[in-house]
Design an enzyme around this catalytic site. Structure first.
Site, short mmCIF file in Angstrom:
data_model
loop_
_atom_site.label_atom_id
_atom_site.label_comp_id
_atom_site.label_asym_id
_atom_site.label_seq_id
_atom_site.Cartn_x
_atom_site.Cartn_y
_atom_site.Cartn_z
N ASN A 19 30.25 -3.44 77.26
CA ASN A 19 30.62 -2.07 76.89
C ASN A 19 31.24 -1.30 78.06
O ASN A 19 32.29 -0.67 77.91
CB ASN A 19 29.40 -1.31 76.35
CG ASN A 19 28.80 -1.99 75.14
OD1 ASN A 19 29.37 -2.96 74.64
ND2 ASN A 19 27.66 -1.52 74.68
N THR A 76 74.07 23.87 66.61
CA THR A 76 72.75 24.20 66.07
C THR A 76 72.87 23.92 64.57
O THR A 76 73.93 24.11 63.99
CB THR A 76 72.34 25.67 66.29
OG1 THR A 76 73.18 26.52 65.50
CG2 THR A 76 72.45 26.10 67.75
N HIS A 77 71.79 23.45 63.97
CA HIS A 77 71.82 22.99 62.57
C HIS A 77 72.90 21.92 62.38
O HIS A 77 73.41 21.75 61.27
CB HIS A 77 72.09 24.15 61.59
CG HIS A 77 71.19 25.32 61.77
ND1 HIS A 77 70.06 25.51 61.03
CD2 HIS A 77 71.25 26.36 62.65
CE1 HIS A 77 69.45 26.63 61.41
NE2 HIS A 77 70.16 27.16 62.41
N SER A 104 79.33 -6.72 62.53
CA SER A 104 78.87 -7.12 61.21
C SER A 104 79.29 -8.57 60.98
O SER A 104 80.37 -8.98 61.39
CB SER A 104 79.52 -6.22 60.16
OG SER A 104 79.52 -6.87 58.90
N LYS A 125 83.57 -3.73 62.23
CA LYS A 125 82.35 -2.99 62.55
C LYS A 125 81.85 -3.18 63.98
O LYS A 125 81.98 -4.24 64.57
CB LYS A 125 81.21 -3.41 61.60
CG LYS A 125 81.36 -2.87 60.19
CD LYS A 125 81.20 -1.36 60.07
CE LYS A 125 79.77 -0.92 60.19
NZ LYS A 125 78.90 -1.42 59.10
N ASN A 130 78.18 -1.70 65.36
CA ASN A 130 77.06 -0.85 64.93
C ASN A 130 76.25 -0.32 66.12
O ASN A 130 76.03 -1.05 67.07
CB ASN A 130 76.15 -1.65 64.00
CG ASN A 130 76.90 -2.13 62.77
OD1 ASN A 130 77.72 -1.40 62.23
ND2 ASN A 130 76.63 -3.35 62.35
N GLU A 158 69.93 3.07 66.96
CA GLU A 158 69.19 3.09 65.68
C GLU A 158 67.76 2.61 65.86
O GLU A 158 66.82 3.16 65.27
CB GLU A 158 69.91 2.21 64.66
CG GLU A 158 71.23 2.80 64.18
CD GLU A 158 71.99 1.81 63.30
OE1 GLU A 158 72.19 2.10 62.12
OE2 GLU A 158 72.38 0.74 63.80
N TYR A 197 28.65 2.53 72.53
CA TYR A 197 29.62 1.56 72.00
C TYR A 197 29.34 1.26 70.54
O TYR A 197 28.19 1.05 70.14
CB TYR A 197 29.59 0.27 72.83
CG TYR A 197 30.63 -0.71 72.34
CD1 TYR A 197 31.95 -0.60 72.75
CD2 TYR A 197 30.30 -1.70 71.41
CE1 TYR A 197 32.92 -1.46 72.28
CE2 TYR A 197 31.28 -2.58 70.93
CZ TYR A 197 32.58 -2.44 71.37
OH TYR A 197 33.55 -3.29 70.90
N LYS A 204 42.58 -1.65 70.94
CA LYS A 204 43.55 -2.34 71.79
C LYS A 204 44.89 -2.64 71.12
O LYS A 204 45.95 -2.48 71.74
CB LYS A 204 42.94 -3.63 72.35
CG LYS A 204 42.05 -3.34 73.55
CD LYS A 204 41.18 -4.50 73.93
CE LYS A 204 40.00 -4.67 73.01
NZ LYS A 204 39.07 -3.53 72.96
N1 ARG Z 1 35.59 -7.18 72.53
C1 ARG Z 1 34.89 -5.95 72.64
C2 ARG Z 1 35.88 -4.79 72.56
O1 ARG Z 1 37.02 -5.05 72.76
C3 ARG Z 1 34.17 -5.90 73.93
C4 ARG Z 1 32.93 -5.10 73.88
C5 ARG Z 1 31.95 -5.81 73.01
N2 ARG Z 1 30.68 -5.14 73.04
C6 ARG Z 1 29.74 -5.40 72.18
N3 ARG Z 1 28.65 -4.72 72.28
N4 ARG Z 1 29.89 -6.30 71.25
O2 ARG Z 1 35.54 -3.67 72.30
#
Ligand code: ARG
Length: 477
Positions: A114, A159-160, A281, A287, A289, A294, A321, A329
């Site tokens: 954690n 503007t606009h 294209s 073309k 592009n 974009e 936690y 992530k």
């Molecule tokens: N893989 C977990 C995460 O990315 C790590 C922490 C896991 N902790 C736990 N108490 N299971 O958050």
């Protein structure tokens, strides 16, 4: 993995990762990019165990060498990653034990995954911001360079998206520069606010081993450790802020992208349709592009989505936690990669833009662009602005001319006439921060000095990023 795609733990896997739910639980695919930061945190933690007398010097040295050997394996692509070990943390600990024996089992004393993941993420954030800032500085340099070449190139300001008053291409490009400058400021401030090490918070309540979180914090380049262990393992504010910073940056990039798309149309014709814009294209031979612009426009959608994803994950999560936090992530890594790619592409594009000066000049001679100046000229003769506004509005509609705009006040006072000349319209604009030549020169100067300051901030951030690399590489040749 067995035939059903289900991960089954081998006999040597620790019991805490053994579960029929392993497939859902594993985070290795997303946390592998954090491996270097995980090693840095582990190296600092091993030192802390040594300082607390839990490990003797020789043990600290063996664990340290083992962790650095793992760093070399990961960098060299020879590390034996195992899905059944759930995440990067358990992969490293397990490999360490294989390399140094049962002593490897000491790595997690006084530490939990954690506080471990929380510190990994802050170190990652620092490096990610350094990279994004580098890319942003390059984009700003490109904007500044092109702006200084086009200080006197008049164009209609909108503007606009309707023609409004004359500006210059330099002024328009610098407007984008300042947006990105605020993005850079926000990114640096995000790193500043995340300058607290969570290491030592343990699972949620610290440990009984006499660890000193302040010392570990300094070893990792933080200026202090956490104030509250429960907060330390829960806090994902740095990531939420990073995602907001990136989302707004991406929104700014999308605005620049949209202008490039528009200005490269035949209808505007302000930009030449060169290969730098994008591909052609497969069907239509004529073309070219504006794909890069974009994609810059579209990718803001990804970055905004990533911010919303993270905030939604965090909403309602109780303190300390909770497994929800593992879902932080993917959006962070996605937004970082998306924005890095976008700004690099935009910088390249801006450097190679070719302005059609003849076309811009013609557009800048549209009499409508001079309407406000004419009304203001009447004001200097004492005509109330509201009356001047009305006089010019009716006059412009009725008697267009190609070289001058002219209007006579109803009082019988002498007529006021203005040449349709972009250069004199611009030189009349003396207001600071405006498109007039003196103000624009001052703005360019300010922008150059700002870039210098930002480079200095970036180099102190880069030094902290290098500190982590040195910690992981030390003793490695
Ligand atoms: N893989 C977990 C995460 O990315 C790590 C922490 C896991 N902790 C736990 N108490 N299971 O958050």
């Amino acid at each position: 993995m067995n035939g059903d795609g289900v991960i089954s733990a081998s006999a040597d896997a620790p019991s805490y990762v053994r579960t029929p739910a392993a497939e859902l639980l594993r985070s290795l695919p997303v946390d592998r990019p954090l491996a270097r930061y995980d090693l840095a945190g582990s190296l600092a933690h091993v030192e802390a165990l040594g300082a607390a007398g839990v490990l003797d010097r020789a043990q600290v040295a063996r664990l340290t060498e083992g962790l650095r050997a793992i760093g070399r394996e990961i960098a060299g692509g020879t590390f034996p990653w195992r899905d059944d070990l759930e995440d990067v943390h358990t992969n490293v600990e397990h490999r360490l034990t294989a390399l140094v024996g049962p002593l490897g089992g000491m790595l997690q004393a006084g530490r939990s995954r954690n506080d471990q993941i929380a510190v990994d993420e802050r170190l990652y954030l620092r490096a990610a911001v350094a990279r994004a800032a580098q890319g942003l500085l390059e984009l700003q340099e490109a904007l500044l360079g092109r702006a200084s070449e086009e200080v006197a190139t008049a164009m209609p300001g909108y503007t606009h998206l309707q023609r409004a008053q004359p500006v210059t291409v330099g002024h328009q490009l610098l407007a984008h520069f300042w947006r990105f400058d605020r993005d850079l400021d926000r990114l640096f401030a995000t790193v500043e606010r995340s300058d607290r090490s969570p290491l030592g918070a343990g699972a949620l309540a610290g440990s009984t081993l006499g660890l000193a979180p302040e010392a570990t914090a300094r070893r990792l380049g933080f200026s202090a450790a956490f104030e509250n262990s429960l907060d330390a393992v829960s806090d994902r504010d740095p990531l939420a802020e990073l995602l907001f910073d990136l989302a707004l940056l991406a929104v700014h990039a999308s605005g620049l992208g949209e202008e490039i798309v528009l200005f490269a149309t035949k209808e505007f014709g302000f930009l030449e349709r060169t290969e730098a814009l994008g591909s052609g294209s497969s069907l239509m031979p004529q073309k070219r592009n504006p794909d890069v612009a974009e994609l810059a426009r579209a990718r803001a959608g990804r970055a905004v989505g990533d911010l919303v994803a993270l905030l939604t994950v965090l909403k309602g999560v109780p303190l300390a936690y909770d497994r929800d936090l593992q879902e932080d992530k993917a959006p962070v890594l996605d937004a970082v990669a998306t924005v890095d790619g976008t700004i690099a592409g935009l910088a390249r594009l801006v450097r190679s833009l070719r302005f059609d000066r003849a076309r811009l000049e013609t557009a800048a001679r549209d009499p409508e662009l001079y309407a406000t100046d004419l009304a203001e000229a009447l004001v200097t003769r004492g005509v109330p602005f509201r009356e001047a506004h009305e006089l010019v509005r009716t006059h412009l509609g009725s008697s267009p001319s190609t070289s001058t705009v002219r209007v006579a006040p109803s009082s019988g006072a002498p007529a006021v006439e203005l040449a349709i000349d972009p250069a004199s319209a611009l030189s009349r604009r003396r207001s600071p921060g405006g498109p007039g030549p003196a103000a624009l020169a001052a703005q360019l100067d300010l922008a150059r000095r700002r870039l210098e300051l930002r480079r200095t901030s970036l180099s102190s951030l880069v030094r902290k990023v290098e500190l982590i690399e040195e910690l992981v590489n030390e003793g490695t040749t």
